[in-house]
Write an enzyme that holds these catalytic residues in place. Structure first.
Site, PDB file in Angstrom:
ATOM      1  N   ASP A  63       0.869  -1.172   0.000  1.00  0.00           N
ATOM      2  CA  ASP A  63       0.000   0.000   0.000  1.00  0.00           C
ATOM      3  C   ASP A  63       0.908   1.225   0.000  1.00  0.00           C
ATOM      4  OD1 ASP A  63      -1.711   2.128   0.503  1.00  0.00           O
ATOM      5  OD2 ASP A  63      -2.821   1.103   2.100  1.00  0.00           O
ATOM      6  N   ASN A  90       3.741   4.960 -10.322  1.00  0.00           N
ATOM      7  CA  ASN A  90       2.588   4.898 -11.221  1.00  0.00           C
ATOM      8  C   ASN A  90       1.259   4.744 -10.485  1.00  0.00           C
ATOM      9  OD1 ASN A  90       1.171   4.147 -13.903  1.00  0.00           O
ATOM     10  ND2 ASN A  90       0.863   2.314 -12.648  1.00  0.00           N
ATOM     11  N   TYR A 157      -8.500  14.408  -8.654  1.00  0.00           N
ATOM     12  CA  TYR A 157      -7.501  13.931  -9.611  1.00  0.00           C
ATOM     13  C   TYR A 157      -6.651  15.087 -10.146  1.00  0.00           C
ATOM     14  CZ  TYR A 157      -5.544  11.093 -13.403  1.00  0.00           C
ATOM     15  OH  TYR A 157      -4.695  10.415 -14.265  1.00  0.00           O
TER      16      TYR A 157
END
Length: 256
Positions: A63, A90, A157
C-alpha cells in the site's frame, strides 16, 4: 500509427526498474514490456501483481500510502537486484468523480493519499537509497494532462496530479547539484485501461467531458502501452533534449 521510438533507445538488457501500481493497466503493461526487452523489474500494488518473467520479476503487495511498507519494498528491491536504474511511481486513482460539492471527504482524502502521499513515499525511498549508494538513477512520477488544466468532476484527480508535478520539480531542484537523480513528471497520454472504462461509464451531469473519451474509444485513438513504454525507456536511458525537462507530455501515438 507513428513509428516506434524504441530503435533509438540504448540496450536495456539487465537494467532494473521499479513500478508501483503494477497490478493492471499502464503499470502492468509497462512491466511486461520491460521484461520482454530483457529488463528486471520489481513491481507492487495493493494486491500482488501477476507479471510473468521468472526470476526477472519480483512482485509484492504494498500500500503506497504506508511509508514503512514502501521503505521495506525499496530495501528488498535493491537487495535483490543490486541497484534500481529507473523508479516509476505509477500508482494512482481517478475517483471520486463528480462535483466537489457532492464528494465524500474521506474519498477525496483517499485520492490525495494515494496520488500524492504515495508518490512522496516512493520518491523519498528512491532518493535516499541513491544517495546512500552514491549511484545515479532516474525517477518518473506518472502525471496527467489533468495537471495542466482542470476538469469539472475531477477535482481530486486534477489537484493531485498538479501536486505531483510540483513535488517532482522540487525534488529535482534539491538533488540536481549532487547529480545522483534525474526526475521527471510525465503525462503519458490517454491509454485504454480500466480507468478509461470508468470514465466512459460516467453520466454527463457527473463528468461533463465524457463524450470526448467516448469518441476517442469510437475512433481508436488511444496510445498503446508499448508506445508509452518506448518513450519511458528512451527518456530514462537515451534522453535527448528532454533530459533537462522535469514536466513532460508524451506525444499521442495517433496523430489527428
Amino acid at each position: 500509427m507513428r513509428e516506434s521510438v524504441y530503435a533509438a533507445c540504448v540496450d536495456v538488457a539487465n537494467r532494473v526498474a521499479v513500478i508501483t501500481g503494477a497490478s493492471r493497466g499502464l503499470g502492468r503493461g509497462m512491466a511486461e514490456e520491460f521484461v520482454a526487452r530483457g529488463m528486471r523489474v520489481a513491481v507492487c500494488a495493493r494486491t500482488r501483481p501477476a507479471v510473468d518473467g521468472g526470476d526477472r520479476v519480483w512482485a509484492a503487495p504494498v500500500d503506497v500510502t504506508d511509508g514503512d511498507a514502501v521503505d521495506r519494498f525499496a530495501d528488498e528491491a535493491f537487495e535483490r537486484f543490486g541497484h534500481v536504474d529507473l523508479w516509476i511511481n505509477n500508482a494512482g486513482v481517478l475517483e471520486p468523480i463528480g462535483p466537489l460539492r457532492d464528494t465524500d471527504p474521506a474519498a477525496w482524502r483517499r485520492a490525495i493519499d494515494i496520488n500524492v502521499l504515495g508518490v512522496y513515499h516512493g520518491t523519498r525511498a528512491y532518493v535516499r537509497r541513491l544517495r546512500a549508494a552514491r549511484r545515479t538513477g532516474v525517477l518518473v512520477n506518472v502525471s496527467s494532462g489533468a495537471a495542466y488544466h482542470g476538469y469539472a468532476g475531477w477535482s481530486a484527480y486534477c489537484a493531485s496530479k498538479a501536486a505531483v508535478d510540483l513535488l517532482t520539480e522540487s525534488v529535482q531542484l534539491e538533488e540536481q547539484a549532487d547529480g545522483w537523480l534525474r526526475a521527471h513528471a510525465v503525462a503519458p497520454g490517454v491509454i485504454d485501461t480500466d480507468m478509461q472504462a470508468l470514465i466512459r461509464a460516467q453520466s454527463p451531469d457527473v463528468f461533463p467531458m465524457v463524450d470526448k473519451f467516448v469518441e476517442m474509444k469510437r475512433r481508436g485513438t488511444f496510445s498503446s502501452v508499448r508506445w508509452v513504454a518506448d518513450h519511458m525507456l528512451r527518456l530514462a536511458f537515451a534522453p535527448g533534449d528532454d533530459a533537462a525537462a522535469v514536466r513532460l507530455r508524451f506525444p499521442p501515438e495517433h496523430a489527428d
